[in-house]
Write a protein that holds these residues in place. Structure first.
Motif, short mmCIF file in Angstrom:
data_model
loop_
_atom_site.label_atom_id
_atom_site.label_comp_id
_atom_site.label_asym_id
_atom_site.label_seq_id
_atom_site.Cartn_x
_atom_site.Cartn_y
_atom_site.Cartn_z
N HIS A 1 32.58 69.59 37.02
CA HIS A 1 32.71 70.36 38.26
C HIS A 1 33.81 71.49 38.16
O HIS A 1 34.93 71.34 37.99
N LEU B 1 35.37 74.53 40.15
CA LEU B 1 35.20 75.17 41.40
C LEU B 1 35.11 76.78 41.61
O LEU B 1 35.65 77.46 40.37
N PRO B 2 34.78 77.48 42.72
CA PRO B 2 34.90 78.77 42.74
C PRO B 2 36.12 79.17 42.36
O PRO B 2 37.43 78.63 43.05
N GLU C 1 39.68 73.13 38.82
CA GLU C 1 40.13 73.74 40.08
C GLU C 1 40.20 75.13 40.28
O GLU C 1 40.17 75.90 39.13
N GLY C 2 39.90 75.60 41.42
CA GLY C 2 39.70 77.11 41.54
C GLY C 2 40.79 78.14 41.07
O GLY C 2 40.32 79.04 40.95
N LEU D 1 27.99 71.00 37.92
CA LEU D 1 28.28 72.00 39.06
C LEU D 1 29.47 72.94 38.63
O LEU D 1 30.40 72.67 38.41
N CYS D 2 28.80 74.17 38.56
CA CYS D 2 29.61 75.48 38.11
C CYS D 2 29.55 76.28 39.50
O CYS D 2 28.59 77.10 39.44
N GLU D 3 30.45 76.49 40.25
CA GLU D 3 30.51 77.12 41.35
C GLU D 3 31.23 78.58 41.17
O GLU D 3 31.10 79.29 41.89
N SER D 4 31.77 78.80 39.90
CA SER D 4 32.46 80.13 39.48
C SER D 4 31.81 80.88 38.90
O SER D 4 31.04 80.77 38.35
N SER D 5 32.04 82.33 39.27
CA SER D 5 31.39 83.34 38.87
C SER D 5 31.86 84.00 37.77
O SER D 5 31.41 85.02 37.21
N VAL E 1 24.96 75.24 32.15
CA VAL E 1 25.07 74.21 32.85
C VAL E 1 24.12 73.05 33.09
O VAL E 1 22.99 73.34 33.45
#
Length: 180
Positions: free
Chosen positions: A28, A30-31, A48-49, A11-15, A6
C-alpha cells in the motif's frame, strides 16, 4: 505514472511514482508518497504519504516506511524493516508534519531483515545494518553495524563486501583510504 506496475491486489494511491516501479500484492502506497523510478515495493509493504523513495529502491515484504523517512537512490530495505517517526507516541496526541522527526537513509545503504530505525537519524552512504539491528543513532558512510542498539562492527565497500584492515575491497579492489 504511465509505466508503473501495480499488482491487482496492490494499492498505489500516489500519483508521484516513477516509471518502471513495481507495487506488488497487498502493498500500500498512500497519496503524497514520492516514489522514484525502477523501485520494487514487495508484498505487504506500506509507504506513508510523506515518505520519499529515490530511484531503484527495494522495499522487501512487510516493510513499513512512515512519514518523514527519505531513502535516497539504490537503498535496500530488507524484509520487515521498521521505521519510526515519533519519539513520544501517544494515542491521544496526533503529531504530523514538522512534529515528526525525519530519518534519512543515504544512497546505496542496506538495512537487513528486521532492522528497526528509531527516528531522527541519518544512515550514511553504502552503510550496512545487519539483520535485527536497532538503529538509535547516526551511522557513518560505509559502516557495518549490528546489535541492539546497533554498534559499529567494521566497514563495508559500496559492493557490500566487508573490508579488512587494509581498506581495499577483496572483491572489487576499490581502495577506501578515508576509512579508519
Amino acid at each position: 505514472m504511465s509505466d508503473v506496475f501495480v499488482h491487482p491486489k496492490g494499492l498505489c494511491e500516489s500519483s508521484d511514482v516513477g516509471d518502471g516501479t513495481r507495487v506488488w500484492a497487498f502493498a500500500h502506497v498512500l497519496p503524497g508518497a514520492r516514489i522514484g523510478r525502477d523501485c520494487n515495493i514487495c508484498d505487504g509493504a506500506f509507504v506513508e504519504g510523506r515518505a520519499v523513495l529515490g530511484d531503484r529502491v527495494t522495499v522487501k515484504n512487510g516493510t513499513l516506511v512512515f512519514d518523514g523517512v527519505v531513502c535516497e537512490d539504490e537503498v535496500f530495505l530488507g524484509p520487515n524493516v521498521l521505521f519510526t517517526n515519533d519519539l513520544r507516541p501517544r494515542a491521544a496526541i496526533r503529531r504530523t508534519g514538522d512534529a515528526l522527526l525525519p530519518t534519512v537513509v543515504r544512497r546505496g545503504a542496506t538495512l537487513g531483515a528486521g532492522t528497526v530505525v528509531v527516528c531522527g537519524v541519518e544512515i550514511g552512504e553504502h552503510a550496512f545494518a545487519a539483520a535485527g539491528s536497532v538503529i538509535t543513532k547516526d551511522v557513518p558512510a560505509h559502516a557495518f553495524v549490528a546489535g541492539n542498539p546497533a554498534t559499529l562492527k567494521g566497514w563495508v565497500c559500496a559492493c557490500g563486501q566487508r573490508l579488512d584492515s587494509t581498506s581495499t575491497c577483496p572483491d572489487c579492489r576499490t581502495h577506501h583510504p578515508h576509512l579508519p
